[in-house]
Write a protein that holds these residues in place. Structure first.
Motif, PDB file in Angstrom:
ATOM      1  N   GLN A  51       0.813  -1.217   0.000  1.00 21.53           N
ATOM      2  CA  GLN A  51       0.000   0.000   0.000  1.00 21.53           C
ATOM      3  C   GLN A  51       0.847   1.267   0.000  1.00 21.53           C
ATOM      4  OE1 GLN A  51      -2.562  -1.101   3.398  1.00 21.53           O
ATOM      5  NE2 GLN A  51      -4.300  -0.957   1.998  1.00 21.53           N
ATOM      6  N   PRO A 105       1.432   3.348  -5.024  1.00 25.84           N
ATOM      7  CA  PRO A 105       0.473   4.421  -4.708  1.00 25.84           C
ATOM      8  C   PRO A 105      -0.814   4.373  -5.519  1.00 25.84           C
ATOM      9  CG  PRO A 105       2.341   5.261  -5.982  1.00 25.84           C
ATOM     10  CD  PRO A 105       2.688   3.859  -5.598  1.00 25.84           C
ATOM     11  N   ASN A 106      -0.795   3.697  -6.676  1.00 28.86           N
ATOM     12  CA  ASN A 106      -1.986   3.682  -7.516  1.00 28.86           C
ATOM     13  C   ASN A 106      -2.903   2.507  -7.233  1.00 28.86           C
ATOM     14  OD1 ASN A 106      -0.071   1.881  -8.418  1.00 28.86           O
ATOM     15  ND2 ASN A 106      -0.445   2.229 -10.593  1.00 28.86           N
ATOM     16  N   GLY A 131      -5.758   0.242  -5.386  1.00 28.28           N
ATOM     17  CA  GLY A 131      -7.021   0.558  -4.726  1.00 28.28           C
ATOM     18  C   GLY A 131      -7.151  -0.195  -3.414  1.00 28.28           C
ATOM     19  N   GLY A 175      -7.763  -1.910  -9.911  1.00 29.73           N
ATOM     20  CA  GLY A 175      -6.767  -1.698  -8.864  1.00 29.73           C
ATOM     21  C   GLY A 175      -7.143  -2.290  -7.525  1.00 29.73           C
ATOM     22  N   ILE A 193       2.926  -1.981  -9.908  1.00 30.32           N
ATOM     23  CA  ILE A 193       2.516  -0.654 -10.380  1.00 30.32           C
ATOM     24  C   ILE A 193       2.104  -0.732 -11.846  1.00 30.32           C
ATOM     25  CG2 ILE A 193       3.382   1.658 -10.967  1.00 30.32           C
ATOM     26  CD1 ILE A 193       5.075   1.523  -8.398  1.00 30.32           C
ATOM     27  N   VAL A 196      -1.315  -2.472 -12.118  1.00 29.71           N
ATOM     28  CA  VAL A 196      -2.426  -1.607 -11.726  1.00 29.71           C
ATOM     29  C   VAL A 196      -2.687  -0.542 -12.790  1.00 29.71           C
ATOM     30  CG1 VAL A 196      -3.243   0.043 -10.003  1.00 29.71           C
ATOM     31  CG2 VAL A 196      -2.019  -2.007  -9.271  1.00 29.71           C
ATOM     32  N   ASN A 197      -1.625   0.013 -13.370  1.00 34.50           N
ATOM     33  CA  ASN A 197      -1.804   1.019 -14.422  1.00 34.50           C
ATOM     34  C   ASN A 197      -2.506   0.439 -15.644  1.00 34.50           C
ATOM     35  OD1 ASN A 197      -0.646   3.093 -12.960  1.00 34.50           O
ATOM     36  ND2 ASN A 197       1.404   2.781 -13.797  1.00 34.50           N
ATOM     37  N   ARG A 232      -6.157  -0.078 -14.793  1.00 32.39           N
ATOM     38  CA  ARG A 232      -6.925   1.172 -14.793  1.00 32.39           C
ATOM     39  C   ARG A 232      -7.204   1.682 -16.208  1.00 32.39           C
ATOM     40  NH1 ARG A 232      -7.804   3.276  -9.954  1.00 32.39           N
ATOM     41  NH2 ARG A 232      -6.514   2.650  -8.159  1.00 32.39           N
ATOM     42  N   THR A 269       0.387   2.961 -21.665  1.00 38.05           N
ATOM     43  CA  THR A 269      -0.830   3.354 -20.956  1.00 38.05           C
ATOM     44  C   THR A 269      -1.193   4.810 -21.248  1.00 38.05           C
ATOM     45  OG1 THR A 269       0.512   3.842 -18.978  1.00 38.05           O
ATOM     46  CG2 THR A 269      -0.539   1.674 -19.097  1.00 38.05           C
ATOM     47  N   SER A 271      -4.773   5.914 -22.810  1.00 33.01           N
ATOM     48  CA  SER A 271      -5.625   6.836 -22.052  1.00 33.01           C
ATOM     49  C   SER A 271      -6.198   7.942 -22.927  1.00 33.01           C
ATOM     50  CB  SER A 271      -4.832   7.451 -20.894  1.00 33.01           C
ATOM     51  OG  SER A 271      -3.809   8.316 -21.374  1.00 33.01           O
TER      52      SER A 271
END
Length: 389
Positions: free
Chosen positions: A178, A182-183, A185, A200, A254, A257-258, A261, A326, A330
């Motif tokens: 955690q 940082p990204n 959830g 996430g 990381i 998670v990216n 997302r 990513t 986006s």
């Protein structure tokens, strides 16, 4: 005054602290950890065989008669700020060395059977609580150092499964995830269960499994059975002995998670298992496939480990390439993103009638993300990835 004897382990950068405690104080300390986590920190259960019970009964009898047991070994991962205060002087107490906020992450590394015997003895004879016992604390600021301490220096035990060994450092691993990812959830735990409703978000046991998969560089990770493959144990030890390994895992997480997302930006217009972008990483097979693919690219295949400097170079390449990837996605319109993801091709590929569906899906996603990595994340769509197996 109770003396605390401090020794610094330069190999793992841990402090070993041995002291004397009243049995009652020790049991209260362990009970606090038990109440916080619902179990004695992942230690294996008290042995229930007839022989083990008879030996423990003898131990209980000996404790009541004043026997001095070998030191029980506890482990704790503390903050950088607290660690900088070590070693403390002789006047320091256990509360000073391990402040209350870190007691929920206290682990019984060695001494479950002795702890059980002490509890039983104290239940039948309250005077036991006033007896003195030896306790050793291993204090560290990193999860990897604790894992290394357990795997290398604590092997003369009834064999644990690898997941059981990791469950001992379960809480500090999740806490570090955690803080270092940082990204990410919400992390759903047995104490705070939940259903994944956003990218996430992952279950705590799923993250532990990803950690094992990254270490072993395999998609077939058996977290329930005893680890019989000594080569896997050796790989695990070799990896956690590299101080930069832990950061590689967090960087891989990381990236995962990216991707999760950005894929989730496509809401979908149909129904089915893979109708929207978030569904790609809804299941563990895809996460395992991605993490194992990253691990093999960065660390190397099992038995073919890359030099440390090459690992660093490859990880930085992946970070840059995945970030550009990513960022590009986006900026896509929903229609463009849907066309790029080719969820229809993924659904069709996974719809094959095969035995061992879970193994097949992990292999498919592993091959898919190996293609994405080998192409430097520069693909016109994900179709060649989904058709890789």
């Amino acid at each position: 005054m109770v003396m605390m004897n401090w020794l610094f382990d330069t190999r793992t950068e841990c402090f070993s602290v041995q002291t004397n405690m009243l049995v009652g104080d020790y049991l209260a300390l362990v009970q606090n950890a038990y109440a916080q986590k619902g179990a004695l920190s992942g230690q294996r259960d008290a042995l229930k065989t007839t022989t083990a019970k008879r030996i423990r009964d003898r131990m209980v009898s000996d404790i009541r008669r004043g026997a001095v047991l070998p030191p029980v070994v506890l482990g704790a991962v503390v903050s950088e700020e607290i660690f900088e205060k070590y070693p403390m002087d002789d006047r320091a107490s256990v509360d000073d060395a391990v402040p209350a906020e870190f007691l929920s992450q206290l682990s019984i590394i060695d001494g479950m059977q002795r702890t059980t015997a002490l509890m039983e003895a104290a239940d039948v004879d309250s005077s036991v609580r006033q007896k003195t016992m030896r306790v050793e604390f291993w204090l560290t600021k990193t999860v990897s150092a604790m894992v290394y301490r357990m795997l290398v220096l604590n092997t003369g035990q009834v064999p644990w499964s690898l997941s059981r060994q990791l469950s001992v450092i379960y809480a500090p691993l999740l806490a570090e995830v955690q803080s270092r990812v940082p990204n990410i959830g919400r992390i759903h735990t047995p104490d705070k269960p939940g259903r994944r409703v956003a990218p996430g978000e992952y279950a705590s046991d799923a993250l532990v499994e990803l950690y094992i998969a990254f270490n072993l560089r395999k998609t077939t990770v058996d977290t329930k059975e005893a680890l019989s493959d000594e080569f896997s144990r050796l790989d695990f030890v070799e990896n956690v002995s590299d101080e930069r390994f832990q950061s590689h895992f967090y960087n891989a997480l990381i990236m995962l998670v990216n991707l999760d997302r950005v894929f989730s930006l496509y809401e979908g217009i149909s129904s089915g298992r893979f109708s929207k972008g978030r569904n790609i990483f809804d299941g563990q097979p895809s996460r395992i496939g991605f993490i194992a693919a990253v691990a093999q690219y960065v660390i190397g295949r099992p038995g073919m480990d890359r030099p440390v400097n090459e690992r660093e170079m490859r990880m930085h390449q992946l970070i840059d390439q995945s970030a550009a990837f990513t960022d590009k996605l986006s900026r896509f319109t929903p229609q463009q993103l849907g066309d790029f993801l080719r969820l229809d091709v993924l659904s069709e590929t996974l719809d094959k009638r095969v035995g061992q569906v879970g193994r097949y899906e992990r292999s498919l996603f592993f091959e898919a993300f190996q293609v994405l990595i080998s192409e430097k994340f520069d693909v016109g769509s994900l179709e060649p990835c989904w058709r890789a197996l």
